[in-house]
Design an enzyme around this catalytic site. Structure first.
Site, PDB file in Angstrom:
ATOM      1  CG  ASP A  91      -1.887  -1.199   1.191  1.00  0.00           C
ATOM      2  OD1 ASP A  91      -2.229  -1.666   0.095  1.00  0.00           O
ATOM      3  OD2 ASP A  91      -2.254  -1.671   2.283  1.00  0.00           O
ATOM      4  CE  LYS A 108       2.419  -2.479  -4.349  1.00  0.00           C
ATOM      5  NZ  LYS A 108       2.074  -2.075  -2.966  1.00  0.00           N
ATOM      6  N   GLY A 139      -4.518  -4.307  -3.848  1.00  0.00           N
ATOM      7  CA  GLY A 139      -5.493  -3.263  -4.179  1.00  0.00           C
ATOM      8  C   GLY A 139      -4.690  -2.049  -4.595  1.00  0.00           C
ATOM      9  CG  HIS A 140      -1.927  -2.199  -7.109  1.00  0.00           C
ATOM     10  ND1 HIS A 140      -1.040  -2.812  -7.954  1.00  0.00           N
ATOM     11  CD2 HIS A 140      -1.651  -2.680  -5.864  1.00  0.00           C
ATOM     12  CE1 HIS A 140      -0.268  -3.636  -7.247  1.00  0.00           C
ATOM     13  NE2 HIS A 140      -0.623  -3.568  -5.984  1.00  0.00           N
ATOM     14  CD  GLN A 178       0.773  -8.877  -2.518  1.00  0.00           C
ATOM     15  OE1 GLN A 178       1.443  -9.537  -3.291  1.00  0.00           O
ATOM     16  NE2 GLN A 178      -0.489  -8.594  -2.765  1.00  0.00           N
TER      17      GLN A 178
HETATM   18  P1  GDP Z   1      -0.765   0.315  -3.537  1.00  0.00           P
HETATM   19  O1  GDP Z   1      -1.358  -0.957  -3.060  1.00  0.00           O
HETATM   20  O2  GDP Z   1       0.695   0.397  -3.275  1.00  0.00           O
HETATM   21  O3  GDP Z   1      -1.110   0.617  -4.976  1.00  0.00           O
HETATM   22  O4  GDP Z   1      -1.437   1.467  -2.667  1.00  0.00           O
HETATM   23  P2  GDP Z   1      -3.007   1.612  -2.315  1.00  0.00           P
HETATM   24  O5  GDP Z   1      -3.741   2.023  -3.534  1.00  0.00           O
HETATM   25  O6  GDP Z   1      -3.486   0.409  -1.595  1.00  0.00           O
HETATM   26  O7  GDP Z   1      -2.949   2.752  -1.228  1.00  0.00           O
HETATM   27  C1  GDP Z   1      -2.426   4.002  -1.511  1.00  0.00           C
HETATM   28  C2  GDP Z   1      -3.514   5.068  -1.227  1.00  0.00           C
HETATM   29  O8  GDP Z   1      -2.913   6.331  -1.155  1.00  0.00           O
HETATM   30  C3  GDP Z   1      -4.549   5.156  -2.329  1.00  0.00           C
HETATM   31  O9  GDP Z   1      -5.777   5.538  -1.757  1.00  0.00           O
HETATM   32  C4  GDP Z   1      -4.006   6.292  -3.215  1.00  0.00           C
HETATM   33  O10 GDP Z   1      -5.030   6.953  -3.927  1.00  0.00           O
HETATM   34  C5  GDP Z   1      -3.401   7.190  -2.172  1.00  0.00           C
HETATM   35  N1  GDP Z   1      -2.221   7.961  -2.611  1.00  0.00           N
HETATM   36  C6  GDP Z   1      -1.223   7.611  -3.453  1.00  0.00           C
HETATM   37  N2  GDP Z   1      -0.265   8.566  -3.479  1.00  0.00           N
HETATM   38  C7  GDP Z   1      -0.687   9.539  -2.645  1.00  0.00           C
HETATM   39  C8  GDP Z   1      -0.121  10.778  -2.201  1.00  0.00           C
HETATM   40  O11 GDP Z   1       0.979  11.172  -2.585  1.00  0.00           O
HETATM   41  N3  GDP Z   1      -0.839  11.498  -1.279  1.00  0.00           N
HETATM   42  C9  GDP Z   1      -2.042  11.094  -0.824  1.00  0.00           C
HETATM   43  N4  GDP Z   1      -2.664  11.858   0.056  1.00  0.00           N
HETATM   44  N5  GDP Z   1      -2.609   9.931  -1.207  1.00  0.00           N
HETATM   45  C10 GDP Z   1      -1.930   9.170  -2.094  1.00  0.00           C
HETATM   46  P1  IMO Z   2      -0.900  -4.190  -2.253  1.00  0.00           P
HETATM   47  O1  IMO Z   2      -0.413  -4.748  -3.575  1.00  0.00           O
HETATM   48  C1  IMO Z   2      -0.966  -4.585   2.093  1.00  0.00           C
HETATM   49  C2  IMO Z   2      -0.996  -8.647   3.694  1.00  0.00           C
HETATM   50  C3  IMO Z   2      -2.231  -9.108   4.437  1.00  0.00           C
HETATM   51  C4  IMO Z   2      -1.610 -10.052   5.443  1.00  0.00           C
HETATM   52  C5  IMO Z   2      -0.501 -10.703   4.642  1.00  0.00           C
HETATM   53  C6  IMO Z   2      -0.873 -12.064   4.066  1.00  0.00           C
HETATM   54  O2  IMO Z   2      -2.193  -3.467  -2.339  1.00  0.00           O
HETATM   55  O3  IMO Z   2       0.199  -3.417  -1.607  1.00  0.00           O
HETATM   56  P2  IMO Z   2      -2.435 -12.756   2.027  1.00  0.00           P
HETATM   57  O4  IMO Z   2      -3.893 -12.526   1.784  1.00  0.00           O
HETATM   58  O5  IMO Z   2      -1.550 -12.180   0.977  1.00  0.00           O
HETATM   59  O6  IMO Z   2      -2.104 -14.186   2.308  1.00  0.00           O
HETATM   60  O7  IMO Z   2      -2.130 -11.972   3.401  1.00  0.00           O
HETATM   61  O8  IMO Z   2      -0.188  -9.810   3.586  1.00  0.00           O
HETATM   62  N1  IMO Z   2      -1.236  -8.136   2.326  1.00  0.00           N
HETATM   63  C7  IMO Z   2      -1.179  -6.844   1.983  1.00  0.00           C
HETATM   64  N2  IMO Z   2      -0.984  -5.748   2.749  1.00  0.00           N
HETATM   65  N3  IMO Z   2      -1.088  -4.452   0.749  1.00  0.00           N
HETATM   66  C8  IMO Z   2      -1.242  -5.537  -0.027  1.00  0.00           C
HETATM   67  O9  IMO Z   2      -1.209  -5.493  -1.378  1.00  0.00           O
HETATM   68  C9  IMO Z   2      -1.342  -6.811   0.588  1.00  0.00           C
HETATM   69  N4  IMO Z   2      -1.528  -8.068   0.129  1.00  0.00           N
HETATM   70  C10 IMO Z   2      -1.444  -8.874   1.211  1.00  0.00           C
HETATM   71  O10 IMO Z   2      -2.899  -8.027   5.046  1.00  0.00           O
HETATM   72  O11 IMO Z   2      -1.003  -9.309   6.475  1.00  0.00           O
HETATM   73 MG    MG Z   3      -2.934  -1.630  -1.864  1.00  0.00          MG
END
Ligand code: GDP
Ligand code: IMO
Ligand code: MG
Length: 428
Positions: A13, A16, A40-41, A224
């Site tokens: 998270d 990415k 979840g991207h 991840q």
């Molecule tokens: P990922 O799994 O690495 O793709 O990240 P996620 O999408 O799960 O979580 C990142 C969250 O931060 C999402 O809600 C993005 O929209 C938000 N986000 C990404 N870059 C920024 C930033 O620079 N500032 C803020 N405030 N939010 C951001």
């Molecule tokens: P993105 O790509 C954050 C965590 C789960 C748990 C552990 C194992 O959005 O960054 P799993 O279901 O993979 O067997 O769970 O890994 N986890 C993540 N945490 N971002 C993710 O993906 C994750 N995918 C798995 O919360 O701790």
């Molecule tokens: Mg994510």
């Protein structure tokens, strides 16, 4: 070299999705190399938010080919849902999306197994996403897995499913008291996915290698993060795949000698979802403030993310494993309101200071972080798009993160939208 890997540097998270969507402009192909719909991207543009779980984060750029590699585990039900979501958003996938015929499939019994193990007190909880990721990868390694290629032939699919079904039925009943639906229901559902899987499936390894030979630019998308990598993360509180940069080679069929640049995505603070050690976690009001300001709730499960200060031990470790010399720093704007910021430079435990990541859970769970403190900037950086427009204290904080991590920043993100970005250098 025309191949770049974009990898998460912390516990996932990091942002990415946003960064890969931006870098996709420079690439011809975006290819996911591991994980499944546990990811979840999030990608935000034109005031709309899109969350991708399986389909690569290049899909919103017309003309870019998106590949789901052999290292990914595909839940066909989740794939169909995501395809429908994109269809409704006006994104045509034919000719734009290719699935590896060697990718393993997540079947409904994998989800039952994952949730069964995680519920109750009989087994150690990892806090998984409950998506069947671990059980599907377990079957792959145990040589019991069902692959996309098995969907080509109806008889073959029936045979491999049946071989698994009897075994899973007994195990799930015995361990978790769960009854599986009848075999015919399992088969019928999977047969329903056959046409779509076969239409989008190809030998993606061969395809990528041909594209490399033709000089095409490939962006390999990690899911991840390094600290969730099954080998290098905080085992056993990890995911079940190789999320660090090395996974791009095995997960896509790219020879290691072909990989050029690796860019790490790192948040200006730290979060983690699920169980497991987290040395800089803030269990006080600051953690809640980070969660509120950063909207730190899981993009896949909606769970609140645990929050804490930036950890330079994690960053240095990630740079060492991934070979990252360039980082994309995200969510600097989330720190706008803090009076003081802390950065962890080492872990104190048993009279010793660890500056390198220890394997021991005992150390990670009980250590005391060694912190340096920095003054906050107390003004909005949301949407700032040039480095010299940042407040002085924000620049000093960023420069300290770079110095303590041992890598340069190639990009700084100041908000979720595409335009909320300071671009410092390109991807390739
Ligand atoms: P990922 O799994 O690495 O793709 O990240 P996620 O999408 O799960 O979580 C990142 C969250 O931060 C999402 O809600 C993005 O929209 C938000 N986000 C990404 N870059 C920024 C930033 O620079 N500032 C803020 N405030 N939010 C951001
Ligand atoms: P993105 O790509 C954050 C965590 C789960 C748990 C552990 C194992 O959005 O960054 P799993 O279901 O993979 O067997 O769970 O890994 N986890 C993540 N945490 N971002 C993710 O993906 C994750 N995918 C798995 O919360 O701790
Ligand atoms: Mg994510």
């Amino acid at each position: 070299m025309p191949i770049a890997v974009v990898v998460g540097m912390q516990w996932g998270d990091e942002g990415k999705g946003k960064i890969i969507d931006l870098f996709a402009e420079e690439a011809d192909i975006v290819a996911r190399y591991q994980g499944g719909h546990n990811a979840g991207h999030t990608i935000c543009f034109d005031g709309q938010e899109h969350v991708l779980h399986l389909i690569p984060s290049g899909i919103f750029h017309a003309g870019k080919l998106c590949i789901i590699g052999n290292g990914v585990v595909i839940d066909p039900r989740a794939l169909m849902e995501e395809m429908q979501m994109l269809g409704a958003a006006g994104i045509a996938l034919d000719g734009r999306l290719v699935l590896s015929d060697r990718a393993h499939i997540i079947l409904p019994y994998h989800g039952t197994s994952d949730k069964g193990r995680e519920s109750g007190d009989r087994f150690r909880r990892i806090g998984t996403t409950g998506r069947g990721i671990g059980p599907s990868y377990s079957d792959k390694i145990a040589r019991l897995g069902v692959r996309a290629a098995d969907y080509e032939d109806e008889d073959r699919l029936r045979e491999v499913l049946f071989a698994n079904y009897e075994e899973k039925k007994q195990i799930l009943k015995l361990l978790y008291g769960k009854d599986l639906p009848p075999f015919d229901a399992l088969l019928e559902e999977q047969l329903g996915y056959r046409e779509t899987i076969c239409r989008f499936m190809a030998d993606t390894g061969s395809l990528i290698r041909k594209e490399i030979a033709a000089g095409k630019k490939i962006l390999c998308e990690g899911a991840q993060g390094t600290m969730l990598d099954v080998d290098h993360g905080t085992y056993p509180f990890v995911t079940s795949s190789s999320s660090s940069a090395g996974g791009a080679c095995t997960g896509l069929g790219i020879p290691p000698s072909q990989v050029g640049r690796v860019v790490g995505v790192i948040k200006a603070y730290t979060t983690r979802v699920g169980e497991g050690p987290f040395p800089t976690e803030l269990k006080c009001g600051f953690g809640e403030q980070l969660r509120a300001e950063g909207h730190e709730f899981g993009a896949t499960t909606g769970r609140p993310r645990r929050c804490g200060w930036f950890d330079a031990v994690v960053a240095r470790y990630g740079n060492a494993i991934n070979g990252t010399r360039a980082l994309a720093l995200t969510k600097i704007d989330v720190l706008d309101k803090f009076e003081t910021l802390k950065v962890c430079t080492g872990y104190k435990h048993g009279g010793k200071v660890y500056e390198e990541m220890p394997a021991s859970l005992k150390v990670l769970e009980n250590c005391e972080p060694v912190y340096r403190e920095y003054p906050g900037w107390k003004e909005s950086t949301v949407g700032v798009d040039a480095y010299d427009k940042l407040p002085g204290n924000a620049r000093r904080y960023i420069e300290e993160l770079s110095r303590l991590s041992g890598a340069e920043f190639t990009l700084i993100s100041t908000g979720p939208e595409r335009g909320h970005t300071i671009r410092l250098s390109g991807l390739f």
